[in-house]
Design a protein around this motif. Structure first.
Motif, PDB file in Angstrom:
ATOM      1  N   SER A  11       0.836  -1.201   0.000  1.00  0.00           N
ATOM      2  CA  SER A  11       0.000   0.000   0.000  1.00  0.00           C
ATOM      3  C   SER A  11       0.873   1.253   0.000  1.00  0.00           C
ATOM      4  N   GLU A  13       0.704   3.610   2.108  1.00  0.00           N
ATOM      5  CA  GLU A  13       1.100   3.858   3.492  1.00  0.00           C
ATOM      6  C   GLU A  13       2.351   3.083   3.863  1.00  0.00           C
ATOM      7  N   ARG A  14       2.414   1.813   3.465  1.00  0.00           N
ATOM      8  CA  ARG A  14       3.590   0.992   3.789  1.00  0.00           C
ATOM      9  C   ARG A  14       4.815   1.458   3.019  1.00  0.00           C
ATOM     10  N   ALA A  17       6.051   4.649   4.646  1.00  0.00           N
ATOM     11  CA  ALA A  17       6.679   4.417   5.950  1.00  0.00           C
ATOM     12  C   ALA A  17       8.161   4.104   5.791  1.00  0.00           C
ATOM     13  N   ALA A  71       1.903  13.072   3.919  1.00  0.00           N
ATOM     14  CA  ALA A  71       1.928  11.612   4.058  1.00  0.00           C
ATOM     15  C   ALA A  71       0.544  11.042   3.761  1.00  0.00           C
ATOM     16  N   PRO A  72       0.457   9.930   3.077  1.00  0.00           N
ATOM     17  CA  PRO A  72       1.523   9.099   2.528  1.00  0.00           C
ATOM     18  C   PRO A  72       1.769   9.341   1.031  1.00  0.00           C
TER      19      PRO A  72
END
Length: 148
Positions: A11, A13-14, A17, A71-72
């Motif tokens: 994703s 988000e990952r 990160a 983010a993200p």
């Protein structure tokens, strides 16, 4: 403007990160060789990564500063390189489909003599380095997702 690009099976988000982990910066940014300090509030606007650039024994200490963060999806950095100047780097993350994020990277000289180089010539100078950086970042993202 040439854009380096890579797609990873995670994703947005990952992917973000890993991208936003300042301690991993030297693992994927071509030329960065050692992280000395990451500001506690990284990646907040104005926060810095303190690193060394180059190959031992010729290492130059400098910083990269967060200029914008959404983010993200977006991270804009100013990477400084001693008295040579600095570069503005824009990284965007787009989830193309569920679980598949595309990361794009664009770099432009912001200060110093390289700013006098026309944009298309800068593209040629930065393209291979930026693609290699994103390929390394993709490997880190894949490895982290397998271990989670």
């Amino acid at each position: 403007m040439l854009t380096a690009e890579v797609t990873v099976p995670v994703s947005a988000e990952r992917a973000f990160a890993t991208l936003a982990d300042g301690w991993l910066y030297a693992s994927w940014v071509v030329g960065a060789s050692h992280i000395g300090k990451v500001d506690a509030d990284w990646p907040a606007v104005g926060s810095r990564i303190h690193y060394r650039f180059g190959l031992w024994p010729v290492l130059i200490s400098d910083t990269t500063v967060v200029r914008t963060i959404d983010a993200p999806h977006r991270l804009e950095l100013e990477a400084r390189l001693w008295s040579v100047g600095s570069a503005w780097i824009t990284l965007t993350v787009v989830e193309q489909s569920p679980g598949h994020a595309t990361i794009r990277m664009v770099e432009r000289a912001a200060r110093g003599p390289a700013r006098l180089i026309p944009g298309p010539a800068q593209d040629l100078l930065f393209a291979a380095r930026n693609q290699e950086s994103l390929d390394r970042l993709a490997d880190l993202i894949r490895a982290r997702s397998q271990n989670e």
